[in-house]
Design an enzyme around this catalytic site. Sequence first.
Site, PDB file in Angstrom:
ATOM      1  N   ASP A   1       0.860  -1.170   0.000  1.00  0.00           N
ATOM      2  CA  ASP A   1       0.000   0.000   0.000  1.00  0.00           C
ATOM      3  C   ASP A   1       0.912   1.240   0.000  1.00  0.00           C
ATOM      4  O   ASP A   1       2.136   1.141   0.119  1.00  0.00           O
ATOM      5  CB  ASP A   1      -0.947  -0.019   1.197  1.00  0.00           C
ATOM      6  CG  ASP A   1      -2.194   0.820   0.918  1.00  0.00           C
ATOM      7  OD1 ASP A   1      -2.142   1.672   0.009  1.00  0.00           O
ATOM      8  OD2 ASP A   1      -3.215   0.636   1.601  1.00  0.00           O
TER       9      ASP A   1
HETATM   10  C1  BGC Z   1      -5.072   3.045   0.094  1.00  0.00           C
HETATM   11  C2  BGC Z   1      -5.255   1.987  -0.960  1.00  0.00           C
HETATM   12  C3  BGC Z   1      -5.121   2.588  -2.324  1.00  0.00           C
HETATM   13  C4  BGC Z   1      -3.777   3.264  -2.423  1.00  0.00           C
HETATM   14  C5  BGC Z   1      -3.495   3.857  -3.779  1.00  0.00           C
HETATM   15  C6  BGC Z   1      -3.826   3.858  -0.130  1.00  0.00           C
HETATM   16  O1  BGC Z   1      -3.752   4.944   0.727  1.00  0.00           O
HETATM   17  O2  BGC Z   1      -5.020   2.428   1.357  1.00  0.00           O
HETATM   18  O3  BGC Z   1      -6.510   1.365  -0.801  1.00  0.00           O
HETATM   19  O4  BGC Z   1      -5.287   1.587  -3.297  1.00  0.00           O
HETATM   20  O5  BGC Z   1      -3.715   4.301  -1.464  1.00  0.00           O
HETATM   21  O6  BGC Z   1      -4.260   4.964  -4.019  1.00  0.00           O
END
Ligand code: BGC
Length: 768
Positions: free
Chosen positions: A296
């Site tokens: 993430d």
């Molecule tokens: C979120 C994810 C997301 C990623 C990319 C993160 O902050 O937890 O769910 O896919 O950002 O945008």
Amino acid sequence: MIKHWLTSLLIAIQFSALMLPTLAVEEPIVQSTSGSQTMNTFVADLMSKMTLEEKIGQMNLLSIGFDVTGPVVSKDVDSKIRKGLVGGVFNTFTPSAVRKLQEIAVNESRLKIPLFFGYDVIHGHRTIFPIPLGLSSSWDLDLVERTARAAALEASADGLHWTFSPMVDITRDPRWGRVSEGSGEDTYLGSAIAKAMVHGYQGTGYEKGDSVLACVKHFALYGAAEAGRDYNTVDMSEMRMYNEYLPPYKAAVDAGVATVMSSFNEINGVPATGNKWLMTDLLRKQWGFKGFICTDYTAINEMIAHGAGDESKVAELSFNAGIDQDMVGELFIKYGSELVKSGKVSHSTIDDACRRVLEAKYTLGLFEDPYRYMNEERKTAQTMSADKLALSREAAAKSTVLLKNANDVLPLDPKENIAFIGPLVKDKRNLIGNWSGAGAWEKATAVWDALDTKFGANKFLYAKGCNLVDDQAMIEKLNRDGAMLTKDSSSPQQLIDEAVATAKRADKIVVVLGEPFCMSGEAASRSMIGLFDNQVALLKALKQTGKPIVLVLMNGRPLTLPWENENLDAIVETWYGGSMAGPAAVDVLFGEVNPSAKITMSFPINVGQIPVYYNAKTTGRPFDDKEKYRSKYLDVSNLPLYPFGYGLSYTKYDYGNISISSATMKPNDTVTVSTTVTNTGKRAGVETVQFYIRDLVGSITRPAKELKGFRQIALQPGESKTVSFDIKRDDLRFYNSDLKLDAEPGEFKAFIGPNSRDVKEVGFTLVE
Ligand code: BGC
């Protein structure tokens, strides 16, 4: 988090002033025919030409800079692409925007390896469907798959190869803002939805360039954050993980999901992103996952604050855990070579990760044609096409849950004199909810606009009634997230007075209230989950008029609604319905669609009950209000206000007696549990018949009830249908304390009903 596709265009324009490449440039790589042996040979040949730095470059995933969900923004992306230090990019789309970056990769980098482009396509891309929690309330797996498919068609036509979806985190805490992104509290339903979404996104393959790689997230247990506070600690027994929280991720893997995203949280003391047991032993070795794992957003760097070590150490932990791509944090490219040279990370770890990333690119056909997904005509044809808008309307109507309908106050009759009141009647901004970055809220259809199209809005009365939010500090906080909240020039009391005066002229009042969209989603936890005081003040004033009141809700989580349930005549939960939220709400309110959705997360009476979920354990002192020494509260029931699986219809269903084909089940037997459901009302409807099991005695204690099946049946007035569920020994299995999946002989109960509470039961015995 502010999302706007125009931003991607602007950012793409910056790439028009390109610098000349500094490294020797080879001839373009051309992918030969597909097939796994050919792919292996192709990838091995390509990797034999790659430097260690270039291999680690494939493990680098950068964000182009908008839709920022963390403290870091990627810099110098184009020059890193040119140096072969980027594997993929996210947060940019449109064929022309991504083409510019792809051109750098395939024309100016030494090995000409194409990039892939990812994005959070969560509940639709340009056409927005209901938020996932809402869509899960439809219990309609075909519908779920069709919405994911439609999203893939639009996203792939917009230059995207990869979506960071589905989110399958089981959650039992509605304080957590991200409950809106998942499918609620149940493992069985969550697993079925995970599979449907993966199938929808990935379709039958990538040959036509109209499918996208799916990414199951957030691996793992992100939804179990303590106290519903985002990013918080998770500490859980392995038995609970295996039986309740892991199955939806596993279902996505079994459905062939191409990629997995690690979660931010720690699990029993080890951050998921540096967790070798999770990523390698469980995901790869036990489950056989063959795709690639990304982190993430800056999750590797965040392991420093978790207390796992310095930059170099957390990079080492993540490499060795089995992570293949570092999202935005860039610690892999910063420390990778040094860690390999010092022997802390092996060459084969890097080779495996690089190979997995290249295989995904090969599978997408990018070596054959790096521009395959970049086609302006397809984009024009796919974007918000009429069939997708019709699907959005269908999905929103099928996700709308009727929570209360006293004296059949609904459906409405357009001949009635109806007042529509509330700050969300004419609102568009909130309809598409969170995680709808490519969706244009301006193109959503509001309730008032839908009324106008269907009946002519001048037939109805209107008053705003209150601001969506009155608290100035909260307005400022939410406006930083793009909420666009304003306060009316009239005072709160003037707004209420005007609404009451309007309501007095009406026969019925429909009040549309809820949460601003950015009160759900990431980093949007709440400690109180009721309607805001100013909204409740409006309802209380309207109640004084004595007119029937219908409350229409737009929100992203289960809310606490005890006063509303007690005092209002009808409550309709529409969630954030998406591009066609307004027409869908009107379809349901006026009875063109008979509501059939059922909630997939329990609605608590108050916050103190949380976590409250249907498949809890009984304890040694099960609830009994008349006894003192019981597991209960003095001031509130153990039961939620609305239980999992609950939702009403404009017709009535009668559940007949429950029968079983045999009260004894031998290991190879199939036992069938049946009931007959009759539509005893006056309207045709669709009912979701639910099937639960309880294992009465186990080597570890078992939940009071577990969903094991459901069927949707359409019934005309007066029509009956027999619904049967087969149970085999395998359906009774669970992970015991040795983490062995097996069924244990003994007594069971089977339940059938319209929700998890109002069931009929029958017993049976599993024998050796
Ligand atoms: C979120 C994810 C997301 C990623 C990319 C993160 O902050 O937890 O769910 O896919 O950002 O945008």
